[in-house]
Design a protein around this motif. Structure first.
Motif, PDB file in Angstrom:
ATOM      1  N   ASN A  20       0.839  -1.199   0.000  1.00 61.13           N
ATOM      2  CA  ASN A  20       0.000   0.000   0.000  1.00 61.13           C
ATOM      3  C   ASN A  20       0.871   1.243   0.000  1.00 61.13           C
ATOM      4  O   ASN A  20       1.837   1.328   0.769  1.00 61.13           O
ATOM      5  CB  ASN A  20      -0.901   0.032   1.242  1.00 61.13           C
ATOM      6  CG  ASN A  20      -1.811  -1.166   1.338  1.00 61.13           C
ATOM      7  OD1 ASN A  20      -2.795  -1.270   0.633  1.00 61.13           O
ATOM      8  ND2 ASN A  20      -1.466  -2.097   2.225  1.00 61.13           N
ATOM      9  N   ARG A  40      -2.507  -1.403  -3.717  1.00 60.92           N
ATOM     10  CA  ARG A  40      -3.368  -0.225  -3.574  1.00 60.92           C
ATOM     11  C   ARG A  40      -2.529   1.044  -3.537  1.00 60.92           C
ATOM     12  O   ARG A  40      -1.512   1.107  -2.849  1.00 60.92           O
ATOM     13  CB  ARG A  40      -4.194  -0.340  -2.292  1.00 60.92           C
ATOM     14  CG  ARG A  40      -5.090   0.852  -1.975  1.00 60.92           C
ATOM     15  CD  ARG A  40      -5.809   0.617  -0.651  1.00 60.92           C
ATOM     16  NE  ARG A  40      -6.555   1.776  -0.202  1.00 60.92           N
ATOM     17  CZ  ARG A  40      -7.812   2.034  -0.530  1.00 60.92           C
ATOM     18  NH1 ARG A  40      -8.457   1.203  -1.324  1.00 60.92           N
ATOM     19  NH2 ARG A  40      -8.432   3.102  -0.076  1.00 60.92           N
ATOM     20  N   LYS A  80      -3.258   5.241  -2.976  1.00 60.75           N
ATOM     21  CA  LYS A  80      -4.243   6.255  -2.600  1.00 60.75           C
ATOM     22  C   LYS A  80      -3.600   7.620  -2.754  1.00 60.75           C
ATOM     23  O   LYS A  80      -2.540   7.882  -2.191  1.00 60.75           O
ATOM     24  CB  LYS A  80      -4.725   6.024  -1.170  1.00 60.75           C
ATOM     25  CG  LYS A  80      -5.848   6.943  -0.744  1.00 60.75           C
ATOM     26  CD  LYS A  80      -6.591   6.414   0.480  1.00 60.75           C
ATOM     27  CE  LYS A  80      -5.733   6.291   1.705  1.00 60.75           C
ATOM     28  NZ  LYS A  80      -6.521   5.982   2.916  1.00 60.75           N
ATOM     29  N   ASP A 122      -6.143  -1.348  -7.119  1.00 61.55           N
ATOM     30  CA  ASP A 122      -6.970  -0.234  -6.669  1.00 61.55           C
ATOM     31  C   ASP A 122      -6.190   1.072  -6.739  1.00 61.55           C
ATOM     32  O   ASP A 122      -5.119   1.203  -6.143  1.00 61.55           O
ATOM     33  CB  ASP A 122      -7.422  -0.502  -5.228  1.00 61.55           C
ATOM     34  CG  ASP A 122      -8.482   0.468  -4.755  1.00 61.55           C
ATOM     35  OD1 ASP A 122      -8.956   1.271  -5.576  1.00 61.55           O
ATOM     36  OD2 ASP A 122      -8.837   0.422  -3.564  1.00 61.55           O
TER      37      ASP A 122
END
Length: 510
Positions: A226, A249, A251, A277
């Protein structure tokens, strides 16, 4: 030798930012200019102490405040804190707890909501006895993604906040030097400090990989799954980024490029094999890939991830890798012609062309969910696009052609693509619709609805949606200028819906 190594790491591991700065006076002034923050349920003292505690509006369930606890708060008895805040359900503003001897926040027994409308910095810093901030793990944030700074709390486990649902929509974290942080803190990473990131599974904060020459050393990042915050990879001799092969992921932040890969002249592959993602809290996830090797390519799976989410590109200098096998086993076909296309394709590599005489082959596209290339439907007798009901995305690389072209199909009146989201091309128009049945979009409202449904701008009869009038009819007027430019003018027989626009156009063209 050990001391020298530690000193070297201290020198080279420099976070891209250290702390979020704020001006408490300005924050307070701005808050009390906000609608609904009146003096009856407001606390405008610069800190919470025995001298200011009686200013707290104890009967209010919602209070406007930049609520700051400092060392001056240390001598307030716990029971006094508990009784003062017993009616507080909602804080309009933000919480700051710095340089205290507090052990927990349980005196906020009933608070359930923070409305940080101005997105001020939440700071919990330098509290040597603090062990429990669980009240923040369950609180609801009305305004998301304000800066969160939690640092230098040696007895505090912050990890539950970073993975919990209540701060899921945040990426502006600076969380360091607590008993347990969220993960590794983003920094400028290079050959000198890369081994400090060995065993990291998550990176929080802006990260930059630059001026790196030994790709093998970066296997230290192979456990990262992440990344929260923007990442820039530049000025390396890397051929790929396969050390991020387990990353699942990313973000990003709404204000900058979230994935910025540039000035890596040897890079031919991305290598994000597990990425599932891409997430930007409030806006598009922005990607920039440029100044890489001319043979740089993306796999179907990598492009599928990019186009599944609301991604925008500064530049995307890439082509598709010459690979038609997929890890999920779904069938991929290379497009040659509609007549030669198999009946069970799920993915298609190449530019799909449906033209006159291909109408009876369109059923072959009924199972297709993605086209890695363009889709052109021209000069057919088709009336609708029902056979494309499962088509999720069309993405063109290394070409400025429209992703979807619907041209010169005189009977085509229904262009619904029920599953389509975010078609992509590096050219100016993702979807071009022209010379089909009249009144596909009778007015701008319906054209905009279609744009919103597919997630891309539409050029309809050589005009943008705002210029669609009731008959949907356009002509080009020679302006005497360059052949690359023409003025689009609606016919003057406009319907009532667009009478105001027509009047304006008539006035302009007098």
């Amino acid at each position: 030798m050990t001391c020298l190594l530690l000193l070297t790491l201290f020198v080279f591991i420099t976070p891209i930012y250290t702390v979020f700065t704020y001006n408490a006076t300005d924050d307070m002034a701005l808050l009390f200019e906000t609608t609904g923050c009146d003096s009856q349920c407001g606390f405008n003292a610069s800190e919470f102490s025995l001298d200011t505690i009686d200013l707290w509006p104890v009967n209010c369930s919602t209070v406007c405040a930049i609520l700051k606890f400092t060392s001056s708060s240390n001598n307030i008895p716990f029971e006094k804190l508990k009784s003062t805040f017993q009616n507080l359900n909602s804080l309009r503003g933000v919480l700051r707890i710095e340089n205290t001897t507090l052990t927990n926040f349980s005196f906020f027994g009933n608070i359930t909501l923070i409305s940080n409308i101005n997105k001020n910095v939440l700071s919990i810093s330098n509290n040597p006895k603090l062990t429990d901030i669980s009240v923040l793990f369950t609180i609801t944030n009305i305004y998301i993604n304000y800066p969160v700074q939690i640092m230098n709390n040696p007895k505090l486990d912050v990890f539950p906040l970073c993975v919990g649902e209540n701060f899921l929509d945040f990426d502006r974290f600076y969380i360091v030097n607590n008993m347990k942080d969220c993960g590794c803190t983003g920094s400028i990473i290079n050959n000198a400090n890369i081994f400090a990131y060995k065993n990291c599974t998550s990176i929080f904060g802006p990260t930059e990989i630059s001026n790196a020459t030994d790709a093998s050393m970066f296997s230290a990042l192979s456990d990262v799954r992440n990344i929260t915050g923007p990442i820039s990879i530049k000025n390396t001799n890397f051929q790929n980024l396969s050390f991020f092969s387990k990353m699942e992921r990313m973000k990003g932040d709404d204000s900058i490029v979230n994935l910025d890969i540039h000035s890596n002249p040897n890079m031919t592959r991305l290598g994000f094999e597990s990425l599932m993602d891409l997430y930007n809290i409030e806006d598009w996830f922005r990607v920039n890939i440029q100044d890489v090797h001319p043979d740089f390519c993306l796999t179907m799976e990598e492009m599928q991830t990019f186009t599944t989410f609301n991604t925008k590109y500064v530049k995307l200098e890439a082509k598709y890798c010459n690979i038609t096998t997929r890890k999920d086993g779904q069938k991929t076909c290379r497009f040659e012609s509609m007549s030669a296309l198999a009946n069970d394709c799920v993915h298609i590599m190449g530019n799909v062309v449906v033209s006159s005489g291909d109408e009876h082959h369109t059923g072959k596209l009924s199972k297709v969910i993605r086209i890695y290339g363009s889709l052109s439907i021209t000069n057919t007798t088709l009336k609708n696009l029902e056979f494309l009901g499962n088509l999720i995305n069309v993405a063109v690389l290394n070409d400025t052609s429209p992703a979807i072209l619907l041209d010169s199909n005189p009977d085509l009146f229904d262009i619904s693509l029920l599953s389509m989201r975010f078609p992509y091309t590096s050219g100016p128009n993702a979807v071009v619709v022209q010379n089909n049945a009249p009144n596909i979009f009778p007015n701008p409202y319906q054209c905009h609805n279609y744009q919103n449904a597919v997630g891309a701008y539409v050029l309809y009869n050589r005009a943008e949606c705002d210029w669609v009038l009731s008959d949907g009819d356009y002509t080009e007027i020679d302006t005497g200028g360059s052949s690359q430019f023409s003025e689009k003018k609606a016919h003057q027989n406009c319907g009532v819906f667009a009478i105001l626009i027509c009047a304006l156009l008539s006035f302009v063209n007098i």
